[in-house]
Structure formats: C-alpha cells, structure tokens
Design a protein around this motif. Structure first.
Motif, short mmCIF file in Angstrom:
data_model
loop_
_atom_site.label_atom_id
_atom_site.label_comp_id
_atom_site.label_asym_id
_atom_site.label_seq_id
_atom_site.Cartn_x
_atom_site.Cartn_y
_atom_site.Cartn_z
N GLN A 1 -31.14 -60.66 43.29
CA GLN A 1 -30.83 -59.31 43.74
C GLN A 1 -31.63 -58.29 42.92
N SER A 2 -31.83 -57.12 43.51
CA SER A 2 -32.41 -56.01 42.77
C SER A 2 -31.75 -54.72 43.21
N VAL A 3 -31.72 -53.75 42.31
CA VAL A 3 -31.09 -52.45 42.58
C VAL A 3 -32.08 -51.36 42.20
N THR A 4 -32.22 -50.40 43.07
CA THR A 4 -33.13 -49.28 42.83
C THR A 4 -32.37 -47.98 42.83
N GLN A 5 -32.46 -47.26 41.73
CA GLN A 5 -31.93 -45.91 41.66
C GLN A 5 -33.16 -45.01 41.51
N LEU A 6 -33.50 -44.33 42.58
CA LEU A 6 -34.77 -43.62 42.64
C LEU A 6 -34.83 -42.43 41.70
N ASP A 7 -33.69 -41.80 41.44
CA ASP A 7 -33.66 -40.59 40.63
C ASP A 7 -33.26 -40.93 39.21
N SER A 8 -34.15 -40.70 38.25
CA SER A 8 -33.78 -40.97 36.86
C SER A 8 -32.92 -39.85 36.29
N GLN A 9 -33.12 -38.63 36.83
CA GLN A 9 -32.32 -37.48 36.39
C GLN A 9 -31.96 -36.63 37.61
N VAL A 10 -30.74 -36.12 37.62
CA VAL A 10 -30.33 -35.20 38.68
C VAL A 10 -29.63 -34.01 38.03
N ASP B 1 -21.52 -64.65 38.63
CA ASP B 1 -22.85 -64.23 38.25
C ASP B 1 -22.74 -62.96 37.44
N GLY B 2 -23.73 -62.73 36.60
CA GLY B 2 -23.81 -61.44 35.95
C GLY B 2 -24.14 -60.37 36.95
N LEU B 3 -23.73 -59.15 36.65
CA LEU B 3 -24.08 -58.02 37.49
C LEU B 3 -25.57 -57.72 37.36
N THR B 4 -26.16 -57.26 38.46
CA THR B 4 -27.53 -56.75 38.43
C THR B 4 -27.44 -55.24 38.55
N PHE B 5 -27.99 -54.55 37.56
CA PHE B 5 -27.88 -53.09 37.49
C PHE B 5 -29.19 -52.41 37.87
N GLY B 6 -29.06 -51.17 38.35
CA GLY B 6 -30.20 -50.29 38.44
C GLY B 6 -30.51 -49.69 37.08
N LYS B 7 -31.55 -48.87 37.02
CA LYS B 7 -31.98 -48.30 35.74
C LYS B 7 -31.15 -47.09 35.34
N GLY B 8 -30.32 -46.62 36.22
CA GLY B 8 -29.43 -45.52 35.89
C GLY B 8 -29.96 -44.16 36.33
N THR B 9 -29.03 -43.24 36.56
CA THR B 9 -29.34 -41.85 36.87
C THR B 9 -28.57 -40.97 35.91
N HIS B 10 -29.30 -40.10 35.22
CA HIS B 10 -28.66 -39.19 34.29
C HIS B 10 -28.25 -37.93 35.04
#
Lengths: 114, 117
Positions: free
Chosen positions: B2-11, B103-112
């Motif tokens: 799996q993969s997760v995409t969080q397009l916005d690093s900051q909002v 399974d372990g969770l698959t995380f996105g890179k996060g949004t601040h």
C-alpha cells in the motif's frame, strides 16, 4: 485506563553506542508494533509482535536493529552500534488481537545520535 | 503493498474557516482507512476511522472524512477550525484480512495544519 508508555522519552547516544528503548503496551493488548518516524516524515513500520511471537520484522532497516517481547507484554527495541541515520522518534503501538488495525500509540522516544 | 499520498505538506487556514486535508491511497487489496493527529512532542491520536458501511465517518474534535472508493481518497474536513487544531495530521491505511493476522499501518508524510488568528 493507562495508555501505552515508552521510556526514555529522550535519548542521546554517541555514534557506535548501543541503545535500548522500552514500550509498555495497554494491558490486555496482545498485538504490539514498533515504528520509526524520521523528522518531517510519517511513521514507518518496523516490526510486529503477537504476544511473545515476532510475526513480522520486515521493516527493520538493518541487522543492527533487534526487538523482543519475551513475556508477551513489555517490549524492547535495541539498536546496536548506532549511526546518525538512526536519529528519529521511535513509536510503539498496541492493539487487541481481534482489532489489530486499531492501534493506540505511545508518546515515542526521540533518539539523537551525535 | 500500500501507499498513501498527502499532497499538501502545509495548509494555512484562518481561525473559524473550513478546512480540507487531502489523502489518496493505492492498494491491491481492500483497506481500512484512518486519520491520526500528532501534537508537538506527543504520540499519534486516532481522529477517525473507516472500516465499512457509511462512507462518511465522524470523529473527535468535530472532524469528519469521506471515503471515495472510485477516487481512492479519504479526505479530512472540519467546518470551522480553532487555534487548538494546529498540529500534524497523518492519513494511514491497513489491509483488511479475512482470517486474522495483522500488518503495520502505512502512513502518508503528513500535513501540517496551521491556524492563523
């Protein structure tokens, strides 16, 4: 009730030293997970235990990383001969066996290797 | 995998304004979906989860998210944000298993999320 606890909260190690990070899961949670969170990144899976059995260690980045949970409760993540790239927050999570997807996280241990 | 995409690093958002944090995922199997919040120097706190059923899920602190299978998205929304919502938000997935296992969770890179007064 008490949540997941981790100790120490902060650890500074000189490069080449060994470190041991402890995790106390929620009472009754048979599943336990370790994650590594580098600065500015999301957590990445390291390893998973069900009771004392380590069922998945596919995320451990090298053979310097070792985890154990000998009595099925407290777990220790050990890093041998630490390197600068090991600097990160190490998160522990636990869950019920029947709801392993619903994980409860501890506060983490911030490891800084100098 | 799996993969997760969080397009916005900051909002950045003004206080009391609405906000949407975007999350898209990729997986060859069905997944459970989660949003976690991380306050400074703290661990991750579960905001909400989608397991099955209604695609609109409500969580703590007034947040909600909608699962869109065709767009493989799970966007997080709040109609009116508060200063205390300033934090890092992570989207995560976990594969569904029919016979147990984990399974372990698959995380996105996060949004601040930055709330401006």
């Amino acid at each position: 009730g008490a949540g997941v606890s981790q100790s120490p909260r902060y650890k500074v190690a000189k490069r080449g030293q060994d470190v041991a990070l402890r995790c106390d899961p929620i009472s009754g949670h048979v599943s336990l997970f370790w994650y590594q969170q580098a600065l500015g990144q999301g957590p990445e899976f390291l390893t998973y235990f069900q009771n004392e059995a380590q069922l998945d260690k596919s995320g451990l980045p090298s053979d310097r990383f070792f985890a154990e949970r000998p009595e099925g409760s407290v777990s220790t993540l050990k890093i041998q001969r630490t390197q600068q790239e090991d600097s990160a927050v190490y998160l522990c999570a636990s869950s019920l066996a029947t709801r392993a997807y619903e994980q409860y996280f501890g506060p983490g241990t911030r490891l800084t290797v100098t | 995998a799996q993969s997760v995409t969080q397009l916005d690093s900051q909002v950045p958002v003004f206080e009391e304004a609405p906000v949407e944090l975007r999350c898209n995922y990729s997986s060859s199997v069905s997944v459970y979906l989660f949003w976690y919040v991380q306050y400074p120097n703290q661990g991750l706190q579960l905001l909400l989860k989608y397991l099955s059923g209604s695609t609109l899920v409500k969580g703590i602190n007034g947040f909600e998210a909608e699962f869109n299978k065709s767009q493989t998205s799970f966007h997080l929304r709040k109609p009116s944000v508060h200063i205390s919502d300033t934090a890092e938000y992570f989207c995560a997935v976990n594969p569904k298993y029919s016979g147990g296992g984990a399974d372990g969770l698959t995380f996105g890179k996060g949004t601040h999320l930055i709330i401006q007064p």
